[in-house]
Design a protein around this motif. Sequence first.
Motif, PDB file in Angstrom:
ATOM      1  N   TRP A   5     -13.433  -0.881   8.948  1.00  0.00           N
ATOM      2  CA  TRP A   5     -14.241  -0.666  10.232  1.00  0.00           C
ATOM      3  C   TRP A   5     -15.575  -0.723  10.034  1.00  0.00           C
ATOM      4  CZ3 TRP A   5     -12.440  -1.036  14.906  1.00  0.00           C
ATOM      5  CH2 TRP A   5     -13.346  -0.550  15.916  1.00  0.00           C
ATOM      6  N   PRO A   6     -16.393  -1.688  10.819  1.00  0.00           N
ATOM      7  CA  PRO A   6     -17.664  -1.840  10.738  1.00  0.00           C
ATOM      8  C   PRO A   6     -18.615  -0.667  11.303  1.00  0.00           C
ATOM      9  CG  PRO A   6     -17.020  -3.409  12.232  1.00  0.00           C
ATOM     10  CD  PRO A   6     -15.848  -2.720  11.827  1.00  0.00           C
ATOM     11  N   GLY A   7     -18.854   0.192  10.697  1.00  0.00           N
ATOM     12  CA  GLY A   7     -19.653   1.493  11.379  1.00  0.00           C
ATOM     13  C   GLY A   7     -20.611   1.964  10.342  1.00  0.00           C
ATOM     14  N   ARG A   8     -20.840   3.296  10.696  1.00  0.00           N
ATOM     15  CA  ARG A   8     -21.958   3.916   9.751  1.00  0.00           C
ATOM     16  C   ARG A   8     -21.332   4.497   8.521  1.00  0.00           C
ATOM     17  NH1 ARG A   8     -25.535   7.474  14.393  1.00  0.00           N
ATOM     18  NH2 ARG A   8     -26.417   5.466  15.162  1.00  0.00           N
ATOM     19  N   ALA A   9     -20.159   4.970   8.638  1.00  0.00           N
ATOM     20  CA  ALA A   9     -19.344   5.462   7.343  1.00  0.00           C
ATOM     21  C   ALA A   9     -19.248   4.246   6.295  1.00  0.00           C
ATOM     22  CB  ALA A   9     -17.971   5.918   7.759  1.00  0.00           C
ATOM     23  N   THR A  10     -18.936   3.195   6.561  1.00  0.00           N
ATOM     24  CA  THR A  10     -18.735   1.975   5.955  1.00  0.00           C
ATOM     25  C   THR A  10     -20.136   1.486   5.442  1.00  0.00           C
ATOM     26  OG1 THR A  10     -16.893   1.019   6.960  1.00  0.00           O
ATOM     27  CG2 THR A  10     -18.101  -0.473   5.684  1.00  0.00           C
ATOM     28  N   ASP A  11     -21.149   1.418   6.310  1.00  0.00           N
ATOM     29  CA  ASP A  11     -22.470   1.239   5.886  1.00  0.00           C
ATOM     30  C   ASP A  11     -22.868   2.248   4.648  1.00  0.00           C
ATOM     31  OD1 ASP A  11     -22.569  -0.688   7.873  1.00  0.00           O
ATOM     32  OD2 ASP A  11     -23.585   0.765   9.277  1.00  0.00           O
TER      33      ASP A  11
END
Length: 431
Positions: free
Chosen positions: A73-79
């Motif tokens: 998932w492209p979101g803050r956790a992955t970032d």
Amino acid sequence: MHIVFFADQHLDSLGGAQVSMRLQREFLERAGHTVTVVAPRMHGARAGRTGIPSSIDLPSVPITVDREYSMSWPGRATDRFLDRAMTRRPPVDLVHVQADFWGAFIGRRYAARHGIPVVVTMHNRVDVGIAAVTPLHRPVLAVLNLWRRVALQGAVEKAAGSESVRGVENGRDSESVRDGESVRGSESVRGSDGWAFLRGIARGASAVTAPSTHFARRLEEHGVFTPVDVVWNGIDDDIREATLAKAPSDREPGRPRFVWLGRMSPEKRLLPFLEAFVDSGVDADLEIIGGGAQRPAAEKVVAGAANVHFAGKLGYGETLARIAAADALVQTSIGFETQGMTPFEAATLGTPSVISDPDIAAELGGGLWAVPGAEGNEDQRTAGLVQTLRRAASDIAAGTAPVPMREVAEAFRQSSRTAAMIEVYRRVLAR
């Protein structure tokens, strides 16, 4: 240079883009460069055998029944996960996005956060692929474009602005600063079709590449980017040489031998091909290499046909050996492939192809049987395949099969393709 690849799928999963990226990584490393690959973690039986130090496997969930493919998932956790993982890698010179969905979003977000220039390689005709698997392709594309706008909010505009600044710093005039849709102002890319989606992925990139001339021209015509660099996907030089060294100098006796390989899904048109093969009545053998959801349906089409063999999923070297041993490869998708690697691999190994897609036939230039009826309905396309399979089988039996062009064979070596891509990288970093 340290280049970071971003992919939608782990490079050890099945797929032409994955094969290409593995080769790119290997040959870039041979040339003395550092490559990090960022992709979703694999699941299933093979997951434990895929880790290598230069790969960053993102947290992911499986998205297919066989657990071969997954998504992150492209979101803050992955970032945050990615930023922590990258602290253990050398400083990054360039981001190379070779993804169409979540991998592209994650890569563009990473590059924007760290102010790193981006090269985007377009591997996929998103619109054609989705239309082949669902009648609801228009609303699906609308949702994908909404997701793209949300996931990339701020990232591509930041990249577009920095690209314009780099252009001014290097003394380019206002027209050259606007060279491509990706750097035209700060407004977000609107639209709900497949081309709007690709424009959004490319926006703010320093360069865009495509694996064929015909796909590059379509990207330019639809305002995705201008100009698009053409860099073919290639074949492993060493495995090619080893495969050719083992191949007999003369054709093995027996019936004509056809081979088809790929993912067994609707856009590849395996089922219409098998129907055409049965209807043609050719006295020939056919080997099917690959896997996918349509395998049970495919086996049903040719049930009882002793001359059709399903080989399943094979490794890269073994697949090339089977292509080299065949009398002809059969390519059946139309309008979907951005290059169509298998006919090029076949040509490099001296095997001619039956080509259904006129764009691929034009790119190859010769050494093939072109299937008529690509612009017609499915019945006309199938009839064209029947006719062409009969002609190919007759030519093979008579010893008059076409010979692939030597120029294609030489230009398709991965060493030459890597050299071409390095030139793109250097041009981008020189700005």
